[in-house]
Design a protein around this motif. Sequence first.
Motif, PDB file in Angstrom:
ATOM      1  N   TYR A   9     -42.484 -72.681 -21.372  1.00 52.75           N
ATOM      2  CA  TYR A   9     -42.405 -71.346 -20.770  1.00 52.75           C
ATOM      3  C   TYR A   9     -40.960 -70.872 -20.833  1.00 52.75           C
ATOM      4  N   PHE A  10     -40.752 -69.579 -20.602  1.00 50.31           N
ATOM      5  CA  PHE A  10     -39.390 -69.069 -20.579  1.00 50.31           C
ATOM      6  C   PHE A  10     -38.574 -69.792 -19.515  1.00 50.31           C
ATOM      7  N   HIS A  11     -37.341 -70.083 -19.842  1.00 52.07           N
ATOM      8  CA  HIS A  11     -36.413 -70.710 -18.906  1.00 52.07           C
ATOM      9  C   HIS A  11     -35.724 -69.630 -18.077  1.00 52.07           C
ATOM     10  N   PRO A  12     -35.142 -70.008 -16.947  1.00 50.44           N
ATOM     11  CA  PRO A  12     -34.323 -69.036 -16.206  1.00 50.44           C
ATOM     12  C   PRO A  12     -33.245 -68.504 -17.148  1.00 50.44           C
ATOM     13  N   ARG A  13     -32.980 -67.218 -17.071  1.00 51.94           N
ATOM     14  CA  ARG A  13     -32.052 -66.636 -18.031  1.00 51.94           C
ATOM     15  C   ARG A  13     -30.900 -65.905 -17.347  1.00 51.94           C
ATOM     16  N   PRO A  14     -29.790 -65.832 -18.048  1.00 53.09           N
ATOM     17  CA  PRO A  14     -28.649 -65.074 -17.526  1.00 53.09           C
ATOM     18  C   PRO A  14     -28.883 -63.575 -17.748  1.00 53.09           C
ATOM     19  N   GLU A  15     -27.932 -62.789 -17.339  1.00 54.05           N
ATOM     20  CA  GLU A  15     -28.015 -61.327 -17.492  1.00 54.05           C
ATOM     21  C   GLU A  15     -27.748 -60.859 -18.922  1.00 54.05           C
ATOM     22  N   ASP A  16     -27.156 -61.688 -19.744  1.00 51.86           N
ATOM     23  CA  ASP A  16     -26.776 -61.320 -21.104  1.00 51.86           C
ATOM     24  C   ASP A  16     -27.976 -60.731 -21.857  1.00 51.86           C
ATOM     25  N   PRO A  17     -27.881 -59.487 -22.342  1.00 49.74           N
ATOM     26  CA  PRO A  17     -29.029 -58.883 -23.030  1.00 49.74           C
ATOM     27  C   PRO A  17     -29.407 -59.603 -24.320  1.00 49.74           C
ATOM     28  N   PHE A  18     -28.461 -60.297 -24.950  1.00 45.33           N
ATOM     29  CA  PHE A  18     -28.740 -60.957 -26.220  1.00 45.33           C
ATOM     30  C   PHE A  18     -29.153 -62.417 -26.074  1.00 45.33           C
ATOM     31  N   TRP A  19     -29.313 -62.891 -24.839  1.00 47.44           N
ATOM     32  CA  TRP A  19     -29.803 -64.249 -24.606  1.00 47.44           C
ATOM     33  C   TRP A  19     -31.194 -64.355 -25.224  1.00 47.44           C
ATOM     34  N   ASN A  20     -31.470 -65.476 -25.871  1.00 48.43           N
ATOM     35  CA  ASN A  20     -32.803 -65.612 -26.474  1.00 48.43           C
ATOM     36  C   ASN A  20     -33.351 -67.015 -26.331  1.00 48.43           C
ATOM     37  N   GLU A  21     -34.645 -67.104 -26.490  1.00 49.82           N
ATOM     38  CA  GLU A  21     -35.363 -68.378 -26.597  1.00 49.82           C
ATOM     39  C   GLU A  21     -35.978 -68.382 -27.983  1.00 49.82           C
ATOM     40  N   ALA A  22     -35.854 -69.504 -28.681  1.00 43.93           N
ATOM     41  CA  ALA A  22     -36.341 -69.570 -30.053  1.00 43.93           C
ATOM     42  C   ALA A  22     -37.085 -70.873 -30.308  1.00 43.93           C
ATOM     43  N   SER A  23     -37.955 -70.823 -31.317  1.00 42.10           N
ATOM     44  CA  SER A  23     -38.686 -72.015 -31.731  1.00 42.10           C
ATOM     45  C   SER A  23     -38.988 -71.894 -33.221  1.00 42.10           C
ATOM     46  N   TRP A  24     -38.963 -73.022 -33.903  1.00 44.27           N
ATOM     47  CA  TRP A  24     -39.179 -73.056 -35.339  1.00 44.27           C
ATOM     48  C   TRP A  24     -40.074 -74.243 -35.661  1.00 44.27           C
ATOM     49  N   PHE A  25     -41.085 -73.999 -36.467  1.00 47.07           N
ATOM     50  CA  PHE A  25     -42.007 -75.053 -36.908  1.00 47.07           C
ATOM     51  C   PHE A  25     -42.095 -74.976 -38.429  1.00 47.07           C
ATOM     52  N   SER A  26     -41.942 -76.087 -39.075  1.00 48.48           N
ATOM     53  CA  SER A  26     -42.105 -76.101 -40.534  1.00 48.48           C
ATOM     54  C   SER A  26     -43.434 -76.759 -40.879  1.00 48.48           C
ATOM     55  N   PHE A  27     -43.906 -76.471 -42.077  1.00 45.58           N
ATOM     56  CA  PHE A  27     -45.135 -77.108 -42.550  1.00 45.58           C
ATOM     57  C   PHE A  27     -45.036 -77.279 -44.053  1.00 45.58           C
ATOM     58  N   MET A  28     -45.864 -78.163 -44.568  1.00 49.84           N
ATOM     59  CA  MET A  28     -45.935 -78.338 -46.012  1.00 49.84           C
ATOM     60  C   MET A  28     -47.324 -78.798 -46.416  1.00 49.84           C
ATOM     61  N   ALA A  29     -47.697 -78.440 -47.616  1.00 49.97           N
ATOM     62  CA  ALA A  29     -48.949 -78.879 -48.231  1.00 49.97           C
ATOM     63  C   ALA A  29     -48.546 -79.481 -49.579  1.00 49.97           C
ATOM     64  N   PRO A  30     -48.209 -80.787 -49.598  1.00 57.10           N
ATOM     65  CA  PRO A  30     -47.705 -81.387 -50.838  1.00 57.10           C
ATOM     66  C   PRO A  30     -48.674 -81.273 -52.010  1.00 57.10           C
TER      67      PRO A  30
END
Length: 102
Positions: A9-30
Amino acid sequence: MDVTAADDYFHPRPEDPFWNEASWFSFMAPERDMSGFVYIYHRPNIGYTVAGVAAWDPTGSENYDCLLYDWGEPHKLESGSQMFSFATTNGFAVELLEPLRR
Protein backbone atom coordinates in the motif's frame (compact mmCIF):
# COMPACT_ATOMS: atom_id res chain seq x y z
CA MET A 1 14.17 -3.90 7.46
CA ASP A 2 11.57 -6.55 6.64
CA VAL A 3 9.00 -6.35 3.87
CA THR A 4 5.48 -6.50 5.31
CA ALA A 5 1.93 -6.49 3.93
CA ALA A 6 1.84 -2.73 4.58
CA ASP A 7 4.42 -2.34 1.78
CA ASP A 8 1.76 -3.31 -0.78
CA TYR A 9 0.00 0.00 0.00
CA PHE A 10 1.07 3.62 -0.24
CA HIS A 11 3.55 4.61 2.45
CA PRO A 12 3.24 7.77 4.53
CA ARG A 13 4.46 10.57 2.31
CA PRO A 14 6.07 13.96 2.71
CA GLU A 15 4.63 17.18 1.30
CA ASP A 16 6.97 17.13 -1.72
CA PRO A 17 4.74 17.13 -4.84
CA PHE A 18 7.26 15.02 -6.78
CA TRP A 19 7.51 12.26 -4.16
CA ASN A 20 6.63 8.95 -5.79
CA GLU A 21 6.13 5.26 -5.20
CA ALA A 22 7.33 2.97 -7.97
CA SER A 23 7.44 -0.70 -8.87
CA TRP A 24 8.99 -2.61 -11.75
CA PHE A 25 8.45 -6.21 -12.82
CA SER A 26 10.32 -7.89 -15.64
CA PHE A 27 9.29 -10.98 -17.56
CA MET A 28 10.65 -13.18 -20.28
CA ALA A 29 9.47 -15.96 -22.57
CA PRO A 30 12.72 -17.67 -23.64
CA GLU A 31 10.92 -19.99 -26.05
CA ARG A 32 9.88 -16.84 -28.00
CA ASP A 33 13.11 -14.92 -27.37
CA MET A 34 10.94 -12.22 -25.81
CA SER A 35 11.43 -9.99 -22.76
CA GLY A 36 9.51 -7.15 -21.24
CA PHE A 37 8.53 -5.11 -18.23
CA VAL A 38 5.62 -3.68 -16.32
CA TYR A 39 6.52 -0.38 -14.70
CA ILE A 40 4.39 1.71 -12.37
CA TYR A 41 4.96 4.95 -10.61
CA HIS A 42 2.47 7.02 -8.69
CA ARG A 43 2.76 10.66 -7.66
CA PRO A 44 -0.19 10.84 -5.28
CA ASN A 45 0.62 14.38 -4.08
CA ILE A 46 0.03 15.59 -7.65
CA GLY A 47 -2.68 13.02 -8.40
CA TYR A 48 -1.29 11.03 -11.28
CA THR A 49 0.05 7.61 -12.20
CA VAL A 50 2.23 6.38 -15.03
CA ALA A 51 1.82 2.66 -15.65
CA GLY A 52 2.15 0.33 -18.56
CA VAL A 53 3.96 -2.45 -20.30
CA ALA A 54 6.62 -3.00 -22.95
CA ALA A 55 7.72 -6.20 -24.69
CA TRP A 56 10.42 -6.85 -27.26
CA ASP A 57 12.22 -9.55 -29.21
CA PRO A 58 15.22 -9.38 -31.58
CA THR A 59 13.08 -7.78 -34.34
CA GLY A 60 13.10 -4.38 -32.61
CA SER A 61 15.37 -2.37 -30.39
CA GLU A 62 13.55 0.94 -29.78
CA ASN A 63 10.17 1.79 -28.29
CA TYR A 64 8.80 2.62 -31.77
CA ASP A 65 9.63 -0.81 -33.26
CA CYS A 66 9.35 -3.23 -30.34
CA LEU A 67 6.48 -5.71 -30.05
CA LEU A 68 4.53 -3.59 -27.56
CA TYR A 69 5.15 -0.24 -25.93
CA ASP A 70 2.30 1.28 -23.97
CA TRP A 71 4.04 3.15 -21.19
CA GLY A 72 4.80 6.73 -20.31
CA GLU A 73 1.52 8.63 -20.40
CA PRO A 74 0.32 10.13 -17.12
CA HIS A 75 -3.18 9.16 -15.96
CA LYS A 76 -5.31 10.61 -13.21
CA LEU A 77 -4.87 8.74 -9.93
CA GLU A 78 -8.45 8.12 -8.87
CA SER A 79 -9.53 8.65 -5.28
CA GLY A 80 -9.20 5.44 -3.26
CA SER A 81 -6.43 4.04 -5.45
CA GLN A 82 -3.55 2.22 -3.82
CA MET A 83 -0.08 1.15 -4.90
CA PHE A 84 -1.34 -2.15 -6.34
CA SER A 85 -5.07 -1.44 -6.66
CA PHE A 86 -5.79 1.04 -9.45
CA ALA A 87 -6.81 1.41 -13.09
CA THR A 88 -5.80 3.87 -15.78
CA THR A 89 -7.77 5.26 -18.70
CA ASN A 90 -5.73 3.22 -21.21
CA GLY A 91 -7.12 -0.02 -19.73
CA PHE A 92 -4.13 -0.93 -17.57
CA ALA A 93 -5.33 -2.22 -14.21
CA VAL A 94 -3.78 -3.78 -11.14
CA GLU A 95 -5.73 -5.49 -8.37
CA LEU A 96 -4.12 -6.57 -5.10
CA LEU A 97 -5.80 -9.85 -4.19
CA GLU A 98 -3.67 -10.97 -1.27
CA PRO A 99 -0.89 -8.80 0.20
CA LEU A 100 2.61 -10.21 -0.39
CA ARG A 101 1.17 -13.04 -2.47
CA ARG A 102 -1.19 -12.14 -5.35
